[in-house]
Design a protein around this motif. Structure first.
Motif, PDB file in Angstrom:
ATOM      1  N   ASN A 182      78.839  73.763  23.641  1.00  0.00           N
ATOM      2  CA  ASN A 182      78.531  73.893  25.060  1.00  0.00           C
ATOM      3  C   ASN A 182      77.851  75.235  25.291  1.00  0.00           C
ATOM      4  O   ASN A 182      78.362  76.281  24.887  1.00  0.00           O
ATOM      5  CB  ASN A 182      79.807  73.802  25.912  1.00  0.00           C
ATOM      6  N   PHE A 183      76.686  75.206  25.921  1.00  0.00           N
ATOM      7  CA  PHE A 183      75.945  76.436  26.207  1.00  0.00           C
ATOM      8  C   PHE A 183      75.141  76.222  27.482  1.00  0.00           C
ATOM      9  O   PHE A 183      74.910  75.078  27.904  1.00  0.00           O
ATOM     10  CB  PHE A 183      75.042  76.821  25.029  1.00  0.00           C
ATOM     11  N   PRO A 184      74.701  77.282  28.135  1.00  0.00           N
ATOM     12  CA  PRO A 184      73.999  77.156  29.422  1.00  0.00           C
ATOM     13  C   PRO A 184      72.737  76.312  29.311  1.00  0.00           C
ATOM     14  O   PRO A 184      71.985  76.409  28.336  1.00  0.00           O
ATOM     15  CB  PRO A 184      73.667  78.613  29.781  1.00  0.00           C
ATOM     16  N   LEU A 185      72.505  75.482  30.325  1.00  0.00           N
ATOM     17  CA  LEU A 185      71.310  74.646  30.444  1.00  0.00           C
ATOM     18  C   LEU A 185      71.145  73.714  29.244  1.00  0.00           C
ATOM     19  O   LEU A 185      70.027  73.386  28.846  1.00  0.00           O
ATOM     20  CB  LEU A 185      70.054  75.518  30.592  1.00  0.00           C
ATOM     21  N   LYS A 186      72.250  73.261  28.702  1.00  0.00           N
ATOM     22  CA  LYS A 186      72.200  72.397  27.512  1.00  0.00           C
ATOM     23  C   LYS A 186      71.421  71.118  27.782  1.00  0.00           C
ATOM     24  O   LYS A 186      70.574  70.724  26.971  1.00  0.00           O
ATOM     25  CB  LYS A 186      73.631  72.071  27.085  1.00  0.00           C
ATOM     26  N   LYS A 187      71.665  70.463  28.918  1.00  0.00           N
ATOM     27  CA  LYS A 187      70.970  69.211  29.219  1.00  0.00           C
ATOM     28  C   LYS A 187      69.481  69.439  29.440  1.00  0.00           C
ATOM     29  O   LYS A 187      68.651  68.605  29.068  1.00  0.00           O
ATOM     30  CB  LYS A 187      71.601  68.548  30.448  1.00  0.00           C
ATOM     31  N   TRP A 246      67.592  71.874  28.043  1.00  0.00           N
ATOM     32  CA  TRP A 246      66.959  72.120  26.740  1.00  0.00           C
ATOM     33  C   TRP A 246      66.854  70.830  25.934  1.00  0.00           C
ATOM     34  O   TRP A 246      65.860  70.613  25.238  1.00  0.00           O
ATOM     35  CB  TRP A 246      67.752  73.164  25.947  1.00  0.00           C
TER      36      TRP A 246
END
Length: 256
Positions: free
Chosen positions: A79-84, A86
């Motif tokens: 899980n990391f920021p703006l995953k969807k 990217w």
């Protein structure tokens, strides 16, 4: 489907003057002269160009396996920021034609003074630019139970250890699929290798085969067909060696 291949094999065993005169597949006269002539027809023996192709192809396969599997593991498990966002941008690059990026890539590699080296052919693989393989592995990793990751975390394993010891051994079908397609596409790639490899000492098999044809003079059809048959050998061998993994990887990708 097989007729063109059978015709090329037949033509490689005919004297050059009979290739376009005999319509049948069975040669009236057998000769191996095309193979001996084609092997030594260019600046270097044809094995030299096979070796150049092998180096580029093997490095591309290894780079794709490592880089794409790392990116896929991150998209599927972390899980990391703006995953969807990217992930959507990554999928969007699949719809971008490769010809659109040729000019800016060539300018970039030219400024880096990498033209006429193998690095313009290897570096994109190291940077995981093949979104198709990332998506393939993401879908495969999503089919693996998360309980395996949780059990490894309880035993004290971190992300890297889970990736190496748990996820990757279970992803052999997807890795084999990636390796086979990367091998075939890189071995057969003509445009990129023609664009970046200008020195005859760096020519690969597709570029070397093109030198048998000459629009302004006679073309060496017999030697070209003979060397084409030899060039197909590694592709058939690699495909047959990993065929069962290829079928398993394609059949199970996307299942939940």
């Amino acid at each position: 489907m097989l007729y063109p291949l059978l015709w090329m094999i037949s033509s490689s065993l005919k004297p050059e003057e009979l290739i376009f005169r005999e319509p049948g597949l069975w040669p009236s006269t057998f000769t191996l002269e095309n193979y001996t002539e084609g092997w030594y027809a260019l600046k270097h023996p044809f094995g030299y160009y096979l070796w150049n192709s092998a180096v580029i192809t093997v490095l591309s396969v290894l780079a794709n396996l490592v880089a794409c599997s790392l990116a896929a593991y991150a998209f599927a498990r972390l899980n990391f920021p703006l995953k969807k966002l990217w992930f959507a941008l990554m999928l969007g690059t699949i719809m971008l034609p490769a010809h659109v990026t040729i000019v800016p890539q060539y300018i970039m590699f030219s400024k880096l003074d990498l033209i006429n080296t193998i690095w313009p052919l290897i570096m994109p693989k190291v940077l995981a630019t093949d979104a198709f393989f990332i998506f393939l592995m993401v879908q495969f990793i999503r089919t693996l139970p998360r309980e395996l990751d949780e059990a490894a975390e309880i035993d004290g394993a971190g992300y890297w250890r889970i990736y190496i010891r748990v996820v990757m051994p279970l992803c052999m079908p997807a890795l084999a699929t990636t390796a086979i397609f990367t091998f075939i596409w890189t071995w057969n790639d003509f445009l990129s290798q023609l664009l970046y490899l200008n020195n005859p000492d760096n020519f690969t098999v597709p570029v070397a085969l093109r030198t048998f044809l000459d629009a302004s003079s006679d073309s060496s059809w017999g030697p070209m067909f003979a060397m084409s048959i030899i060039a197909l050998g590694p592709i058939f061998g690699f495909f047959l060696a990993g065929q069962k993994y290829l079928i398993r990887g394609v059949a199970t990708t996307g299942l939940k």
